[in-house]
Every structure is written in C-alpha cells, then in structure tokens.
Design a protein around this motif. Structure first.
Motif, short mmCIF file in Angstrom:
data_model
loop_
_atom_site.label_atom_id
_atom_site.label_comp_id
_atom_site.label_asym_id
_atom_site.label_seq_id
_atom_site.Cartn_x
_atom_site.Cartn_y
_atom_site.Cartn_z
N ASP A 24 0.83 -1.20 0.00
CA ASP A 24 0.00 0.00 0.00
C ASP A 24 0.87 1.25 0.00
OD1 ASP A 24 -2.14 -1.67 0.04
OD2 ASP A 24 -2.50 -1.48 2.20
N LEU A 25 0.36 2.28 -0.67
CA LEU A 25 1.13 3.51 -0.86
C LEU A 25 1.13 4.37 0.40
CD1 LEU A 25 2.80 5.23 -2.81
CD2 LEU A 25 0.65 6.27 -3.59
N PHE A 26 -0.05 4.53 1.00
CA PHE A 26 -0.16 5.46 2.13
C PHE A 26 -0.31 4.75 3.48
CE2 PHE A 26 -1.93 7.69 -1.59
CZ PHE A 26 -1.03 8.74 -1.66
N SER A 27 -0.35 3.43 3.47
CA SER A 27 -0.44 2.67 4.72
C SER A 27 0.29 1.35 4.53
CB SER A 27 -1.91 2.43 5.11
OG SER A 27 -2.55 1.64 4.12
N LYS A 28 0.17 0.50 5.50
CA LYS A 28 0.81 -0.81 5.40
C LYS A 28 -0.16 -1.83 4.80
CE LYS A 28 3.78 0.12 9.39
NZ LYS A 28 4.16 -0.29 10.77
N SER A 29 0.37 -2.96 4.41
CA SER A 29 -0.45 -4.01 3.82
C SER A 29 -1.49 -4.53 4.83
CB SER A 29 0.42 -5.19 3.36
OG SER A 29 1.29 -4.80 2.32
N ASP A 30 -2.60 -5.07 4.27
CA ASP A 30 -3.66 -5.70 5.06
C ASP A 30 -3.64 -7.19 4.73
OD1 ASP A 30 -4.44 -3.08 5.85
OD2 ASP A 30 -5.61 -2.88 4.00
N PRO A 31 -2.74 -7.96 5.32
CA PRO A 31 -2.52 -9.35 4.86
C PRO A 31 -3.55 -10.35 5.36
CG PRO A 31 -1.00 -8.82 6.63
CD PRO A 31 -1.77 -7.57 6.36
N PHE A 32 -3.81 -11.34 4.52
CA PHE A 32 -4.54 -12.53 4.92
C PHE A 32 -3.89 -13.74 4.24
CE2 PHE A 32 -6.78 -11.21 1.08
CZ PHE A 32 -7.06 -12.40 0.42
N LYS A 36 -5.53 -5.76 9.51
CA LYS A 36 -5.37 -4.45 8.91
C LYS A 36 -4.03 -3.81 9.28
CE LYS A 36 -9.48 -3.71 6.95
NZ LYS A 36 -9.68 -3.32 5.56
N ASN A 37 -3.42 -3.20 8.25
CA ASN A 37 -2.29 -2.28 8.45
C ASN A 37 -1.19 -2.90 9.32
OD1 ASN A 37 -1.14 0.26 7.92
ND2 ASN A 37 -1.79 1.05 9.91
N ASN A 38 -0.71 -4.09 8.91
CA ASN A 38 0.26 -4.80 9.74
C ASN A 38 1.15 -5.66 8.86
OD1 ASN A 38 1.60 -6.36 11.71
ND2 ASN A 38 -0.18 -6.31 13.07
#
Length: 583
Positions: free
Chosen positions: A170-178, A200-202
């Motif tokens: 993500d450009l403005f935040s961190k990835s939201d992985p699953f 989210k965001n981790n």
C-alpha cells in the motif's frame, strides 16, 4: 447438528433406524456471475437448502466474497449421506448487501441450481449452469460443487500462523494481509482449505488459530503438497499477491517439533526481476495441535474384541415352556421371540470376537454364554451344554437355551442388577489393562417389569464408567415403562443416590414393534448405538486403537491372540448343578 442428523434423531419408535450415514463435505465455487452492482462487482454468497418433508430447509450459507464474479468459497458444508434416500439440494447465489448471516430478502438473486446429493457424490465434482426464475439461464454463470467423503476422517488439526516483515503493497499505509491454504490434488488442481481473516495495516500479522480436518487439509495423506498464499486485501476484490510458500503436513509437523517451522514467502515476479531478492517476508507456524479421532472400525481393525453375554429371563411370568402359550415354548416350525432376538443379535456380535466360541472340556460358560437361571430370575450360571461336541458361536448359545428349558423351574422376581454387576466385574478387569482390547455387551431378554429397579439403576450408573453396553429386548406384551426409563434417550439416567451416568450405555427395544421386521433389521435396531458407545468410552479414556504391527507379529494382520483361558465358572454365580430347580 446437520440437517441429516436432525432427521435421524426423530425416528419413530419401532422404526428401524437408518444405517450409519457417511459424512460428505461440499465445497463451492462459481464462475461468470452476473454483475448487479453499478459501481463495483457483485458480492456473492451461496445459500444451501435441503428438501425435507416437502419443504426447503436452510442448511447454511457461505461467507460473502466481496467484489468478485469468480468466487471460491472457504465455507464447507457437512451433510449426512444416505445411499437409500433421494436427498434433494438447492443452491441459491445472491449478491449480498449485508453480512452473510442476515436474511437474503434484500439481496439480489444471481441464480440457482437444484440436484441431489447422490448426483454430486457420484460425480465427485459437478458443474451446472445457474438458472434465474422461470428457467432462464443466468448468462454464462455456473456453480461447481465438489464432494468429499469424510467418513474415514482420522482427526483434525489446529493451526496458528503468523508472519514477519511482509512486503508493503500500500502507498499510504501498510499491507492488510490474509493467508490462504491450498491442498494440491492428484490432478494438480488446487483446493482451498482455509482463508484467514484480514489483519489491517500490519506487516507482521498474527492470524487467529483455526481447525481443519485432516481429510480437508491433506486427504489424510501427510505427504500431499500444500501451498500457502499471502495476499494484501483490497476492498474492491483486486487483492495483491505478497508471496507464497510450499510445504506438506508431514514437513509442518517435523519442523514444528524442531522449532524451525517457518517458510520464506516468495513472489515469483520479484524473484525474476530483482537480482538480490531474498523473500517477501517469512511465514511462521506458531502452533500445531493434532487431534486424532478414531472410528468404531479403527478400534475393531486394531484388534478390539466385542464380547457378548446373553441373559435370558426364566421367571414364571413367561409361562410353562411346555404350554404353547408360553413365551419360551419351542415351536418346531416357528422360533419364539427369545430365539429370534437371540439369533439376530448374536449372529452379528459373534463376528467381532476372534476367539473361537467353543465350550472347553471343563464345561465352562463361554464368552457369549446363555445366562439363565431359576430363582432370582436373571444371573444364575447355566450352560446346559455337553462338553463332548460344542458347536461354535451363537449356535452353541441357542442349544444351551433349548437344553435348559426342560430342566428349569421358573420362579420370580425379575432381578436385573446381579447380571449387570457380573458383567461389570469382567469389564472392570479389562479397564485396568489400559488398552482398547476388549469391550463387553450384555444382551438382556426379558418379558416383564424389573423388580429391583433401584439396584438396576445403581448398577447401570456404575457400569457407565466401564467398557460395556447393555441392550434390553422386551419380549411379549408387558408394560415396559421402566425399561424405557433405563434407556438414557429421554435424559441422563441417575442412581437412587442422584449420581448421573457417565454416558448412555443402555438401548431398549420392545420386540413387539419389530416382530414383522427381518432379522437383519432387528439386529440393526438393537445394535444401533453400540459403535458410538464404544468410541465414546475409549475416546473419553484417551485410549487409541491397538497397533496393527503387534497384531501381525502375534497372529497375522488384524488378529490378536486369544489370551489366557477363562477359569471354570467364571461367568456364573454357581456351578451348573447348584441352580435351584435344575436336576
């Protein structure tokens, strides 16, 4: 409880219960769904319905896959499959406007499909076109249903994964992985096993633990290839692949034991483009708990023997055996009810006792021995069999019963507790071995009301802690209300002191309700609960089936030695000659 289980639980008295059903898992996917959303793609979910008594009953609903026209659902439906029944199913696909647990009333219908469970099982993988109302095709939309038999499932595994230093997509935040886990099939196709929640965001997420059957994870083949994919979640359904890894369940177990259960999360595109590419993060197996679930056949094939003791009611209420109105009357053209029940159940049980069922020269009662008596009704030892040429199996028990009839004097009352306690002592000796080697069935054939009800309840509660089951067949037209109380189907049986039974070990069947059924149907009804009771006992004691390798050494595959011979009089309260009324 599955819909099939609910149906089976309401069987009417006297109706032969359905045979032990196979468990079938259904997995769903769709392709080319209609797009009902003006700004994004449809958010599909599938509703599964089962036809019961002329009405469609909801079995369950999949999760909602957001913004996707080609969804593969992780929700697995488990159904009971009965070969002899036509089980109609209906799959309805909706564009969901809320959580999947809510009603479909406000959702857009994308198409449906009807079939039978038998059709799916026969094909294993079935793809059908989705139809709108009035039979119109829903464009090119299709639904695929994959069936797997999990009857031979050997347990489940609890897994917990986390990751470290995943790539930021993500450009403005961190990835939201699953994380998604896939099983690689024999044809190299990949079957979704489980999809975790989104964190989210981790970039170093820890996903919630999940449970999955070994059949679902690896088809009970621990070396079958598995694949894990880590994605960065996108609300529009265009998820970005962070990376993937390959393993097997056998490798997961070994690595976890050695404290090295982690895999590089690799992105093939990055690996090809970047010369110094190492990985896109690391996936770590934080916890692995394997829970073995053994079936009745596992124990039987592991060498567990089922010993059956028969207790026959010789109280005066049966009538003089020489009188044709007596329940014990031997009609040369038609076996009496005692014989019909004895043969129907005995012919099944004798197959699970591997020791030859013959009478030793000491005239000892056998493992499946007729427990007949005079004074006190039930519980006196009487073989009534000459030691010269004892026939094997149930035939020997039948002859013992027939030989006793001319020599016994019928008395009362009907006391059941002594014979339950006698078999319980044998089961208690088996319990001390701490092996799943011998299980005991007591078959009681009686014509009337139990006169020692309080003692009987006490004996059953004590026996519920032991490897044994009690089957009571009511013969004749007496009032069997007390017998139905002993059967724990209406609630937990308690002793007079208020102690509850550890498990339900009693099955009561009135013979009059099955008088016109075939012997096979009678045996099926009488023995219906025994497999479950056996598994419940050994599972509670955490005793696995005995190893087959030892059996092969001792006497061939699946065979165990007969062990020490029974001592004379072991199954009887007194020697044969001391039973009152017997010359």
């Amino acid at each position: 409880m599955s819909a099939g289980s609910e149906r089976g639980a309401s069987a009417a008295p006297g109706v032969v219960p359905a045979p032990c059903a196979s468990k079938v898992e259904l997995r769903l996917s769709c392709r080319h769904l209609l797009d009902r959303d003006p700004l994004t793609k449809s958010d599909p979910s599938v509703l599964l319905l089962l036809r019961l008594q002329g009405q469609w009953v909801q079995v369950g609903r999949t999760e909602v896959v957001p913004s996707c026209l080609h969804p593969t659902f992780s929700k697995v439906f488990t159904l009971d499959y009965y070969f002899e029944e036509v089980q109609k199913l209906r799959f309805e696909v909706y564009d969901s406007h809320g959580p999947s647990s809510h009603s479909c009333q406000d959702d857009d219908f994308l198409g449906g499909m009807e079939c039978t469970l038998g059709q799916i099982v026969a094909q294993k993988k079935m793809t059908q076109a989705l139809l709108l109302k009035f039979g119109r095709n829903a464009g090119k939309s299709t639904i695929t249903v994959i069936a797997e038999d999990i009857s031979a499932n050997n347990g489940y595994v609890e897994l917990s994964f986390r990751a470290r230093k995943l790539d930021d997509k993500d450009l403005f935040s961190k990835s939201d992985p699953f994380l998604e886990m896939y099983r690689v099939n024999d044809d190299q196709s990949e079957q979704l096993v489980y999809r975790t929640e989104v964190v989210k965001n981790n970039l170093s997420p820890a996903w919630e633990p999940f449970k999955v059957s070994l059949n679902c994870l690896c088809s009970c083949e621990e070396t079958r290839p598995l694949k894990g994919l880590v994605w960065d979640h996108d609300s529009r359904g265009k998820h970005d692949l962070i990376g993937e890894f390959a393993t097997t369940f056998a490798e997961m177990q070994k690595a976890f034991r050695e404290g090295q259960a982690q895999w590089d999360c690799m992105n093939t595109k990055y690996k090809q483009k970047k010369r110094n590419y190492k990985n896109s993060g690391v996936v770590i197996l934080a916890d692995l708990k394997l829970h073995r679930v053994h079936s009745f056949l596992d124990y039987i094939m592991g060498g567990c023997q089922v010993h059956c003791t028969v207790a026959i009611d010789f109280t005066a209420s049966n009538g003089d055996p020489r009188n044709s109105c007596s329940l014990h009357y031997i009609n040369p053209f038609q076996p009496n009810e005692y014989l019909q029940a004895l043969v129907a159940v005995g012919e099944v049980c004798q197959d699970y006792d591997r020791c030859p069922m013959t009478l030793p020269s000491t005239s000892t009662p056998r493992t499946m021995s007729a427990k007949v008596g005079a004074r006190g009704g039930l519980g006196q030892g009487c073989s009534g069999h000459t030691p010269s040429s004892p026939p094997p199996g149930i035939q020997g028990v039948v002859e013992a019963y027939q030989n006793c009839l001319p020599r016994v004097q019928l008395y009362g009352p009907t006391n059941v507790a002594p014979i339950i306690s006698k078999v319980a002592r044998m089961a208690a000796a088996e319990e001390r071995t701490a092996e799943a080697s011998q299980y005991y069935i007591l078959l009681i054939l009686t014509d009337g009301v139990v006169t020692d009800m309080a003692d009987t309840r006490e004996a059953i509660v004590r026996a519920s802690h032991l490897p044994m089951s009690v089957i009571i067949v009511g013969v004749g037209n007496a009032d069997f209300t007390d017998m139905q109380t002993l059967d724990g189907d209406a609630g937990v049986l308690c002793s007079p002191r208020g102690e509850p039974a550890a498990r339900d070990i009693v099955q009561f069947v009135p013979f009059r309700e099955l008088k016109n059924a075939s012997p096979a149907a009678l045996a099926k009804c009488v023995l219906a609960e025994v497999p479950k009771q056996l598994v419940e006992y050994y599972s509670h004691k955490e005793l696995p089936p005995r190893g087959l390798s030892a059996h092969a050494r001792d006497g061939g595959p699946g065979c165990v030695p007969c062990g020490r011979p029974e001592r004379a009089g072991q199954l009887g309260e007194h020697p044969i000659s001391s039973a009152p009324g017997v010359p």
